[in-house]
Design a protein around this motif. Sequence first.
Motif, mmCIF file in Angstrom:
data_model
loop_
_atom_site.group_PDB
_atom_site.id
_atom_site.type_symbol
_atom_site.label_atom_id
_atom_site.label_comp_id
_atom_site.label_asym_id
_atom_site.label_seq_id
_atom_site.Cartn_x
_atom_site.Cartn_y
_atom_site.Cartn_z
ATOM 1 N N GLY A 46 0.632 -1.312 0.020
ATOM 2 C CA GLY A 46 0.080 0.012 -0.175
ATOM 3 C C GLY A 46 0.748 1.421 -0.090
ATOM 4 O O GLY A 46 0.038 2.409 -0.211
ATOM 5 N N GLN A 47 2.210 1.291 0.211
ATOM 6 C CA GLN A 47 3.062 2.336 0.213
ATOM 7 C C GLN A 47 3.216 2.619 -1.244
ATOM 8 O O GLN A 47 3.180 1.919 -2.120
ATOM 9 C CB GLN A 47 4.253 2.034 0.971
ATOM 10 N N ARG A 48 3.717 4.149 -1.468
ATOM 11 C CA ARG A 48 4.315 4.521 -2.754
ATOM 12 C C ARG A 48 5.468 4.123 -2.997
ATOM 13 O O ARG A 48 6.361 3.995 -2.146
ATOM 14 C CB ARG A 48 4.033 5.887 -2.786
ATOM 15 N N SER B 182 -4.070 2.628 -3.561
ATOM 16 C CA SER B 182 -3.599 2.175 -2.425
ATOM 17 C C SER B 182 -4.784 2.174 -1.422
ATOM 18 O O SER B 182 -5.479 3.092 -1.115
ATOM 19 C CB SER B 182 -2.443 2.993 -1.820
ATOM 20 N N SER B 183 -4.974 1.000 -0.659
ATOM 21 C CA SER B 183 -6.164 0.983 0.165
ATOM 22 C C SER B 183 -5.566 1.478 1.433
ATOM 23 O O SER B 183 -6.349 1.745 2.376
ATOM 24 C CB SER B 183 -6.476 -0.567 0.560
ATOM 25 N N GLU B 184 -4.262 1.508 1.506
ATOM 26 C CA GLU B 184 -3.777 2.242 2.940
ATOM 27 C C GLU B 184 -3.946 3.650 2.985
ATOM 28 O O GLU B 184 -4.160 4.075 4.028
ATOM 29 C CB GLU B 184 -2.428 1.851 2.995
ATOM 30 N N LEU B 185 -3.727 4.440 1.771
ATOM 31 C CA LEU B 185 -3.759 5.584 1.838
ATOM 32 C C LEU B 185 -4.927 6.346 1.118
ATOM 33 O O LEU B 185 -5.135 7.414 0.865
ATOM 34 C CB LEU B 185 -2.334 6.332 0.879
ATOM 35 N N GLY B 186 -6.037 5.480 1.096
ATOM 36 C CA GLY B 186 -7.227 6.068 0.414
ATOM 37 C C GLY B 186 -8.152 6.710 1.616
ATOM 38 O O GLY B 186 -7.736 6.879 2.755
ATOM 39 N N ALA C 205 -5.574 7.691 8.018
ATOM 40 C CA ALA C 205 -4.816 9.188 8.411
ATOM 41 C C ALA C 205 -3.469 8.446 8.818
ATOM 42 O O ALA C 205 -3.257 7.387 9.357
ATOM 43 C CB ALA C 205 -5.683 9.332 9.728
ATOM 44 N N ILE C 206 -2.710 9.550 8.649
ATOM 45 C CA ILE C 206 -1.333 9.312 9.022
ATOM 46 C C ILE C 206 -1.103 9.694 10.274
ATOM 47 O O ILE C 206 -1.529 11.391 10.346
ATOM 48 C CB ILE C 206 -0.313 10.116 7.869
#
Length: 233
Positions: A81-83, A134-138, A142-143
């Motif tokens: 999921g990371q760029r 990405s399902s992680e950054l969609g 939140a970061i």
Amino acid sequence: MRTSEKPAGRGQVNAERPGQQAGLSGPASRKLPVSPRERKPALAALALLLILGGALATTLLVLRSGDRVSAIVITKQIGAGQRMLTTSMREVQVAGTDLGYVPWAQRDQVAQNFARVTLLPGTLLTRDMVVSTSSELGPGKAIVGLALKPGQMPITLDEGDRVQVIYVPGRGDGATAQSRVLSQSALVHRFVPNSRGGPSGQVAIIVDVKDAPAISTYSSSGEVAVVELPGAR
């Protein structure tokens, strides 16, 4: 009349052995027999085969070198999921195959996408390992930033790891306060280790939006710890 005898000169023929000059001994005048040079056709054929074999091997190496292509190899772990970052890639020469290696010339396009799975250092990148979303950054993510000290994180922590975020009550919270899990599976997005060394530093994790407020609150008071989940990569 008186006559004197003169010794025989070097060129005078020996009377006892006609045809032999005086002053030359018999054994010295004889030459040793020389055996004819032996020819070894087997050795000559072997030398010819070695020369031809070396030339053939050189030709094969030259031909095979033309089949190699420039591909992308991962040099730094990238979590699912990371760029994809160009700083985590480098060029490598591989034999041309049908495995679908991503050419090095496409690294800029790759950097606009995300890792489908966790990519470890040394992985040759194929097209199946990259996704456009990405399902992680969609949406719904939140970061959150954490400032962790020794004892609040494992020494093996790295970007792309999966961690469990835990609330660890401080001494002033009373005896009734208990630790609990704030996020079951968070992704380490960035990690900047402390310059003074030791297992500490700044960590940015990706969590669900609903978990972000509590994690930020407890992190500001130093009451958060992370536990690595190696099997969740």
